[in-house]
Enzyme design. Structure first.
Site, PDB file in Angstrom:
ATOM      1  CE  LYS A   1      -0.956  -3.562   1.888  1.00  0.00           C
ATOM      2  NZ  LYS A   1       0.050  -4.156   2.557  1.00  0.00           N
ATOM      3  NE  ARG A   2       6.486  -0.030   2.653  1.00  0.00           N
ATOM      4  CZ  ARG A   2       7.715   0.126   1.718  1.00  0.00           C
ATOM      5  NH1 ARG A   2       7.846   1.454   1.445  1.00  0.00           N
ATOM      6  NH2 ARG A   2       8.515  -0.740   1.472  1.00  0.00           N
TER       7      ARG A   2
END
Length: 477
Positions: free
Chosen positions: A250-251
């Site tokens: 996600k990052r």
RNA sequence: GUCCCCAUCGUCUAGCCCGGCCUAGGACACCGCCCUUUCAAGGCGGUAACAUGGGUUCAAAUCCCAUUGGGGACGCCA
């Protein structure tokens, strides 16, 4: 590379599966695995099976199952069987556990999770491999009433070879492998076991999955052997990494397939981008679905991990938007127009006219969102004028714009060709460049300095709206 | 820590298996120029890579070994 490798030893029909676990949304990496399986099946006229690996009841949810299915459907990765759910198949797994127990290839283990965890910690801190000791192997009689798991009895000497279509022959020492748990104390089977049982039961011929599973493969092969079943062909495809070369997460930004739908990407563009991560066919970058099916081969899949590059995906999307049928785009852009409040829910548009408007914007829109944004000045009655643009183009020579408005209002045919004649004759009359009149007109009509050819824009906007907008800026000047 | 995988432009990759055709090709991004009513699209051109060290060979990006770097796996997760 040799594509004949793909089809050797297959007298039977190709059967492959995509087996996501519903503990999250379908992400980019999973989608590519699904895509490779799908392409392989379609290329060989085989079958593609969807199987939901939901044996972890604490983390699997219905919502995720639906989301994964939605994503697959959006990408048009249609499956021939399934979705099967492992939670519906517990009795099958049980019978296979019994078989192994009976054959003496598995045994009950009474160690508690706490004990195991402690031993693992100790081993790790001493720099030793955190491998199960096998302490319950020697327990002769089952202990009644004590919670037990079932462990697979792993051969402790010799080697096991994984013959992988992509990685080649990979050799593991059996003494590196442990007696892993195949049945939890609550009676639920574990991944490394069910995956084998299901692949046997579903007659899977080729196991195509991420190479993070390569290390599981020797364990699984031993299960096949213990069960006396035929081992499928394995193909471990390299992973997708983020820009920092770390595992995609996600990052790194958007990783779920649906996020790309929301951002206005076309499913075919995403699929095209994803397939090119690890696979190639000479210098070709853009492929139709048919071409992908025809050309796809596991032999042409590379061995090394690929970094996800959003900019190239954006470029590919722009290519797809550019060459798509405007009618198709018209349908696809509607939800975005509604979301932006440009069109109201349920409002009917003249789709022929909308298609024409879209045609003028195709080569300058990279996503459906950009397309919807530009469509604003075709659809709304009045547009908001950008202040910068106003200052630069609508602060002087407003007489000319007034004159333009007058002359355009007298036009019998409000077509790009007729409009252009008016502009040209005005430029000649005042001895100015075309841009000197076109740019202010563009700002008045579209609210900004960027648009398709202004004559074309005016034709599509139409006589009435175009003149209303011109009048408004002239009056307000 | 142990085991496994990988290694060509910043990124995706072609070439590697079957060494010479590679002064390493294409694509994205970036920079110029052309086209042009703006912006795009398109066209033309440019910057930019065989991780390092050893072998093998007449010849290595291509074969072998080591090193380094990156990734992955070691769960009563999948």
């Amino acid at each position: 590379m040799a594509s004949h490798k793909d089809s050797c030893s297959l007298n039977n029909k190709v059967r492959v599966r995509f087996a996501p676990s519903p503990t999250g949304y379908l992400h980019i990496g999973g989608a590519r695995t699904a895509l490779f399986n799908w392409l392989f099946a379609r290329h060989h006229q085989g079958e593609f099976i969807l199987r939901v690996e939901d044996t972890d009841s604490s983390r699997s949810t219905e919502e995720y199952i639906d989301a994964i299915i939605d994503s697959m459907e959006w990408l048009e990765l249609n499956w021939d069987e399934g979705p099967y759910r492992q939670t519906d198949r517990f009795s099958i797994y049980k019978s296979y556990v019994e078989e192994l127990l009976k054959k003496g290839k598995a045994y009950p283990c009474y160690c508690t999770p706490e004990e195991l965890d402690q031993r693992r910690q100790d081993a790790l801190s001493q720099g030793k491999p955190p491998k199960y000791s096998g302490s319950c192997r020697t327990i002769a009689e089952p202990i009644q009433g004590k919670p037990a798991t079932v462990r697979f009895k792993m051969p402790q000497e010799g080697q096991i070879v994984v013959d992988d279509l992509i990685k080649g022959s990979v050799i593991f020492e059996n003494n590196q492998l442990e007696d892993f748990i195949i049945l939890r104390s609550d009676g639920a089977p574990t991944y490394n076991f069910v995956v084998v049982v299901d692949d046997i039961d579903m007659e899977i011929t080729h196991v195509i999955r991420g190479d993070d599973h390569l290390n599981n493969t020797p364990k699984q092969i031993h299960i096949y052997k213990a069960l006396g079943r035929e081992i499928p062909v394995f193909a471990h495809i390299p992973m997708i990494l983020g820009a920092d070369k770390a595992r995609l997460s996600k990052r790194h930004g958007s990783v779920s397939v649906m996020a790309y739908k929301e951002m206005g990407y076309l499913p075919d563009a995403l699929a095209n981008y994803l397939v090119r991560l690890g696979w190639s066919h000479g210098d070709q970058e853009v492929f139709t679905k048919k071409e992908l099916i025809r050309y796809f081969s596991l032999g042409a899949v590379g061995k090394s991990a690929a970094v996800f590059n959003p900019e190239k995906l954006l470029w590919l999307n722009s290519q797809y938007i550019n060459k798509s049928e405007s009618r198709v785009l018209a349908e696809m852009v509607m939800p975005f127009l509604v979301r932006k409040g440009i069109v109201s829910e349920g409002e009917r548009l003249d789709m022929e006219w909308l298609s024409k408007a879209i045609e003028s914007l195709q080569e300058r829109s990279r996503t459906l969102i950009e397309l919807a944004d530009s469509l604003r000045y075709y659809l709304l009655d009045y547009v908001e004028i950008d202040q910068e643009a106003k200052k630069k183009f609508l602060s002087r020579d407003m007489d000319r714009l007034a004159e333009l408005k007058e002359r355009l209002s007298g036009l019998a045919l409000f077509t790009a060709a007729e409009i252009e004649k008016v502009f040209i004759s005005m430029a000649e009359k005042h001895n100015i460049k075309l841009g000197d009149i076109a740019q202010p007109a563009r700002v008045a009509i579209t609210g900004n300095t960027v648009s398709p050819g202004i004559f074309e824009v005016m034709e599509i906007v139409g006589h009435e709206k175009a003149l209303k907008r011109l009048s408004k800026v002239v009056e307000e000047a």
